[in-house]
Each structure stands twice: as C-alpha cells, then as structure tokens.
Design an enzyme around this catalytic site. Structure first.
Site, PDB file in Angstrom:
ATOM      1  CG  HIS A 101      -4.583  -3.098  32.322  1.00  0.00           C
ATOM      2  ND1 HIS A 101      -3.496  -2.363  31.896  1.00  0.00           N
ATOM      3  CD2 HIS A 101      -5.310  -3.327  31.206  1.00  0.00           C
ATOM      4  CE1 HIS A 101      -3.548  -2.188  30.593  1.00  0.00           C
ATOM      5  NE2 HIS A 101      -4.640  -2.747  30.144  1.00  0.00           N
TER       6      HIS A 101
ATOM      7  CE1 TYR B 174      -7.206  -0.422  27.186  1.00  0.00           C
ATOM      8  CE2 TYR B 174      -7.279  -1.999  28.992  1.00  0.00           C
ATOM      9  CZ  TYR B 174      -6.680  -1.517  27.838  1.00  0.00           C
ATOM     10  OH  TYR B 174      -5.558  -2.132  27.340  1.00  0.00           O
TER      11      TYR B 174
ATOM     12  CG  HIS C 217       3.270   2.498  27.993  1.00  0.00           C
ATOM     13  ND1 HIS C 217       2.614   2.279  26.809  1.00  0.00           N
ATOM     14  CD2 HIS C 217       2.430   2.058  28.977  1.00  0.00           C
ATOM     15  CE1 HIS C 217       1.425   1.723  27.061  1.00  0.00           C
ATOM     16  NE2 HIS C 217       1.283   1.597  28.368  1.00  0.00           N
ATOM     17  CG  PHE C 218       2.528   6.082  32.480  1.00  0.00           C
ATOM     18  CD1 PHE C 218       2.481   7.394  32.877  1.00  0.00           C
ATOM     19  CD2 PHE C 218       3.263   5.190  33.246  1.00  0.00           C
ATOM     20  CE1 PHE C 218       3.174   7.831  33.990  1.00  0.00           C
ATOM     21  CE2 PHE C 218       3.960   5.597  34.359  1.00  0.00           C
ATOM     22  CZ  PHE C 218       3.921   6.939  34.731  1.00  0.00           C
ATOM     23  CG  HIS C 219       4.219  10.919  30.693  1.00  0.00           C
ATOM     24  ND1 HIS C 219       4.828  10.075  31.595  1.00  0.00           N
ATOM     25  CD2 HIS C 219       3.817  12.007  31.402  1.00  0.00           C
ATOM     26  CE1 HIS C 219       4.797  10.627  32.795  1.00  0.00           C
ATOM     27  NE2 HIS C 219       4.188  11.801  32.710  1.00  0.00           N
TER      28      HIS C 219
ATOM     29  NE  ARG D 151       7.285   3.372  37.125  1.00  0.00           N
ATOM     30  CZ  ARG D 151       6.007   2.947  37.133  1.00  0.00           C
ATOM     31  NH1 ARG D 151       5.720   1.671  36.901  1.00  0.00           N
ATOM     32  NH2 ARG D 151       5.021   3.776  37.367  1.00  0.00           N
ATOM     33  NE  ARG D 152       6.013   4.620  40.800  1.00  0.00           N
ATOM     34  CZ  ARG D 152       5.006   3.870  41.172  1.00  0.00           C
ATOM     35  NH1 ARG D 152       5.212   2.731  41.775  1.00  0.00           N
ATOM     36  NH2 ARG D 152       3.776   4.263  40.957  1.00  0.00           N
TER      37      ARG D 152
END
Ligand code: HAS
Length: 546
Positions: free
Chosen positions: A215, A219, A366-368, A429-430
């Site tokens: 996580h 950042y 979300h992460f794209h 996913r995956r």
C-alpha cells in the site's frame, strides 16, 4: 543551477529505462484487454506471463527508475548541493542488473507469478534476487539524497527545508518504511524457499508482509506526481501555489499515515481479527485526507492562475487555463482521472463495499485511474519536460503531446467504466475471460467497452513515444549546463512556521510507532492462526511442481 553533464545524462538514462519498460508493458496491456473481451484470446500461459510483465514493467520498473531520476533533479535544483557521482552510478547499475534478472526470469516463463508474487506461486530465485537488487539500488539513491540533504542542513543552519525537498524527504521516507516489509518477505522467506533451502512457506504471512509494502508503494508512486502538481504546475498555468503550508502538511501526513494501513488489501483474508482490519480501515481514511486537501489546494492554485489570466465568474474561469499547453494537458488529465480513482479508492476502503468489489474487475478499474493515469500521465508529461530541460532539445510536437494526454484520459475513463461495471457484477480480475463460458451477453458488451478504452489508451501511449523519440532526435536549441526548474511561488507563505513542521525525526518517529502499534497484533494473529505449508506452484513453467 549548474548541473553536471554526467548527472543530466544519468537522469535521462533513468527515464529511457523507464520508458523502455512501458513500451513493452503497454503492448501486454493491450493484449490483456483484447483477450479478456474475447476479441483475440491468448493461451492461458501467455495470458499470465503477459500480465506479470505488464504489472512488473509498468508499475514497478517504470515508476522506480523515473522517480529516482526525477528526484535527483529536484534535490540538486532545490538544495544547490552536489549529489555523490559514484553513488548515482552504483544505484543505477544495481537497479538495472536487478531489472534484467527479474525481466529474464519472466520472459523465460520462470516467474509467472504476477506483480504481487503471492506464494504458493513460486518463481525462480533469479526473479526474487532481481527484485531485491532493484530495491537495493533505490536504497543507494536514498542514501545519496540523505547525505546531500544533511550536508545542506550543516551548510544552512536555521533555514527551513525548501518545499519541493519536503516532498522528496516524504517520498523516500515512505519508500524506506514500506520496503522493510517486502525485504523481510523476500530475504527471509521467498529466496530461501525458492532456492530449496527451506521446504515450506506461510502464504498468509507473506501476503501480510507484501501489503505492508504494497500500500505505501502506491504513495511512493503518487507523491512525485503531487510534487509536480504543487510546485511546477501552478507556474506553468501562470499562477502560484495557493498555500505552501498546506503542501508541507500534506507531505508530512503521508509520512505518518501511508504505511500502517496495508490490511485494507486483506479484508477477506482469514486469520486476522476484524478489530485490526477495522483499525487499518480507519487509518486508510486518514491517508485519504491529504489527498482531499490536495484537491482543494490545487484547485485554488489553478483558479488563481486562471483569474490572473483574465478568467472570471464562479466557474467560467476554467476557460482561461492553458488547455493547449502539453504539460498542463498531462497534469490536468492526470488529476481528472484521479478524482474518479480517489472515489473508487474510498469505495474499496469501506469494509462492507470491499466485499462486493474485492478480486473483481473493479480493482483494475480503480488502479488504472490512479497509478495508470494520475501517476502515469504526470510522469509522461514530466518526461517530456525533463527531456527539454536536460538535453536542450525542443519538444517534437507540443500539440501531439496535448492530444496524447487527452486521448489517454478519454480511453481510461471508458476502460475503467467498463471494468467497474463488470466488477460490480462480480466478474473476476486476473482471469482470461475470453475463455470463460459463464459471461452473459450484457457482460460481454462491457468487456468490449473496456477493450475500446484499452485500444484508445494504447494509441495514446504510441503517440507519446513518437513525441518523445522525436524530441530526442530534434536539434539542440539551447545550452543546458544551467538547469532551471520553474518552481511556483506560494500565494500564502507562512513566515512564522513552527519548527515542528521541519523536524523530520518527530514525524518519522511517529510513523514508526504507528507501524509497530498497527502491525504487532496482526503478526501475532497471523502466527497464531495460519500455517507454513510445503511445496509451491510454478504455473506454466519448466520448474517441477512439488
Ligand atoms: Fe488504491 C487497491 C484504497 C489510492 C493503487 N490501489 C489498489 C491497487 C492498486 C492501487 C495498484 O481500501 C490494486 C492492488 C492489487 O493488485 O491488489 N486507494 C485506496 C484509497 C486511496 C487509494 C482509499 N490506490 C491509490 C493510489 C494508487 C492506488 C493513489 C496508485 C498510485 N486501493 C484501495 C483499496 C484497495 C486498493 C482498499 C484494495 C482493493 C481490493 O479489495 O483488492 C486514496 O488514497 C484515494 C484518495 C484520493 C482522493 C482524490 C483526490 C483528488 C485529487 C485530484 C483533484 C483534481 C483537481 C482538478 C484539482 C480523495 C487530488 C480538478 C479539475 C476539474 C476539471 C474538475
């Protein structure tokens, strides 16, 4: 600032390696989305090998090389102190050797373990050793920067740390605290296990150590983008940073709250009590707070710039922002994507909603929008900006840059919308969905929508690469010994800032204390309730399955 030739060229080499990584990574991204939608179905082994390459090259190699190179420029131009040349080379080549080792193991199908490398999926030792070297190389860069900062402190007693350097300290502190987790995982468990020195592994312990790292890693990616949004963008937009104090507090909040939150990736994992999942959930909301502050501070900085450019009205001042400027286009597209990325992050962090979206297509949606847009687009804009500043070459085609930025934004919004709709319907996913018999016709439509978005994103990436290579091939337009980064002045400057806001020992100390408090009971739970198991799986690989 007079920046030595070797450093200018080394920073560019960090960018070249990073961009080379994404040049391969984006091809596998396109193949993923085509395969999931059933347009062009990959065989299962290539699907997972490609997904591993996509994740490792884009999310780990590109970001780490870019960030280290970028922060060298920020360190020298803000402190006006020289970095240690030997350490710059040592760090680069250690990271490069690590990347080659990990890359070769993935390419030869000996490390098809995805970028999270959860055991009992097992890679060849070369993969783990390569990953270790990549991290050790980055630690050398942190050492170099720390020594330079301490020298500056000695030479400038009583001066407060310059704003952009506060960001650098925050980024590297987060990185050092984060990598302790993965270092323990890889050195004490994964390497001995893959070498056959020990026979068993505890998957839950490894996952917990991974997310201690995983996580705050996000950042480590995001904060260099914030550095550019706070300290470079307002100037390009024609204005000032609205509040320097807000920027300082934001970066310090990330030091404190980034790390003790990893369990929000493990809400569904067994063996850890709900109390500690709840505590990590609380801290996840705390770490979202500095991003909310950022949204308002950057919006205020942009409004100030637009009004200075002649903008007025409650909202129509937006029209006076430099939408046609390539750098602005990359940054604003990154920020618009991040509004949706942030909102979806809050959904993920909410314990009960996470049960709906965990391990579904929602998560790549979300992460794209976060690492794949907020971070990616900012780094692409900065790559062109730095290529111009460090080589003295004119940007090949600024309009192409602007086009590529907005195109990516359109593409990723379509892609993520499709993926998130599927995620809400429980589509995993995956998973190579092109081969899945259970998809309904409606779900297939959303998969095609995601594929359309993915194709647009791919075209945008190709346009960026053409522009970048074109810039390198351009003639030199100016001498570049003096490298000036146009940092934004602050609109509100706090002249009487309490020394506590410049006392790194205090903030790093609080961060360490929070990690100890938030992780000790978690590891106690994990050791008490989970097991070491023998064996390991090496999917689609020549390694024997034990
Ligand atoms: Fe996340 C999963 C929660 C931020 C990356 N995240 C992931 C994964 C990745 C990732 C890679 O709680 C997948 C991991 C895997 O493979 O399993 N994430 C959050 C939360 C935030 C967040 C609460 N994530 C990020 C960032 C990432 C990133 C940043 C990369 C850089 N995430 C989660 C959770 C999961 C997760 C769970 C696990 C899901 C699961 O179940 O597996 C927050 O930090 C977000 C706060 C952000 C905001 C937005 C602020 C907006 C700004 C822009 C302002 C715009 C302006 C322009 C000024 C509150 C600053 C205005 C212009 C106009 C024109 C209007």
């Amino acid at each position: 600032m007079r920046m030595e030739k070797y450093l200018r060229s080394m920073v560019m080499w960090h960018i070249y390696v990073g961009l080379l990584a994404i040049s391969v990574g984006v091809i596998f991204g396109l193949l993923q989305v085509l395969s999931r939608s059933g347009i062009y179905v990959l065989p299962p082994n290539i699907y997972y090998q490609g997904l591993t390459l996509h994740g490792v090259l884009n999310a780990v190699v590109f970001t780490t090389f870019f960030i280290v190179g970028f922060l060298y420029v920020i360190t020298e131009t803000t402190l006006k102190e020289k970095l240690n040349k030997g350490l710059v080379y040592l760090s680069f080549f250690t990271m490069l050797i690590g990347t080659l080792l990990a890359g070769i193991s993935i390419l030869t199908n000996k490390a098809t373990v995805l970028y999270t490398f959860y055991p009992p999926l097992k890679a060849s030792p070369m993969f783990y050793i390569g990953a270790t070297l990549l991290i050790v190389g980055s630690w050398i860069a942190v050492l170099n920067t720390s020594l330079t900062f301490l020298r500056w402190r000695r030479n400038n007693p009583g001066q407060k740390t310059p704003g952009p350097m506060v960001a650098v300290i925050s980024i590297y502190t987060v990185w050092m605290l984060a990598t302790i987790g993965v270092a323990i995982e890889v050195l004490f468990f994964l390497i001995p296990w893959s070498l056959g020195i020990v026979k068993s592994i505890n998957p839950e312990l490894a996952r917990t150590l991974f997310w201690w790292f995983g996580h705050p890693l996000v950042y480590f990616w995001l904060l260099p983008a914030y550095l550019a949004w706070y300290y470079i963008l307002p100037k390009v937009a024609g204005g000032k940073l609205y509040s320097e104090v807000a920027a300082r507090i934001v970066f310090i909040m990330f030091i404190v709250f980034s790390t003790p939150v990893g369990l929000h990736h493990q809400y569904s994992d067994p063996g850890i009590t709900n109390v500690w999942k709840g505590v990590h959930a609380f801290f996840t909301f705390m770490v979202a707070l500095p991003s909310f502050i950022t949204a308002f501070t950057i919006a205020a900085s942009l409004e100030y710039a637009a009004r200075k450019n002649g903008g007025n009205g409650l909202f129509s001042w937006w029209k006076k922002l430099p939408w046609g400027n390539y750098f602005f286009a990359y940054m604003i597209s990154a920020m618009i994507a991040f509004i949706f990325g942030g909102i979806s992050g809050i959904v993920n962090a909410s314990y009960n909603m996470n049960q709906v979206v965990h391990n579904t297509s929602w998560v790549p949606g979300h992460f794209h929008l976060t690492v794949g847009s907020a971070v990616f687009l900012t780094f692409l804009g900065l790559s062109l900006y730095l290529a111009n500043k460090l080589t003295g070459k004119k940007i090949f085609n600024e309009k192409l840059g602007t086009l590529s930025a907005y195109l990516w934004l359109i593409g990723v919004l379509i892609f993520s919308w499709g993926m998130m709709q599927l995620g809400r319907a429980g589509i995993p996913r995956r998973t190579n969905l092109g081969l899945a018999p259970y998809m309904t016709p409606e779900e297939r439509i959303f998969m095609i929508i995601a594929a359309v978005g993915g194709i647009i994103m791919f075209i945008s990436a190709v346009l960026f690469l053409i522009n970048f290579v074109g810039t390198l091939l351009n003639k030199k337009e100016k001498e570049v010994e003096l490298v000036e980064i146009d940092y934004a002045d602050a609109y509100y400057k706090e002249t009487n800032l309490s020394p506590i806001w410049d006392n790194w020992k205090v903030w790093i100390g609080i961060a360490i204390l929070l990690i100890i408090i938030n992780y000790t009971p978690v590891f106690y739970d994990v050791f008490r309730a989970t097991y070491f198991v023998e064996g390991g799986y090496s999917p689609f690989s020549p390694l024997p399955m034990k």
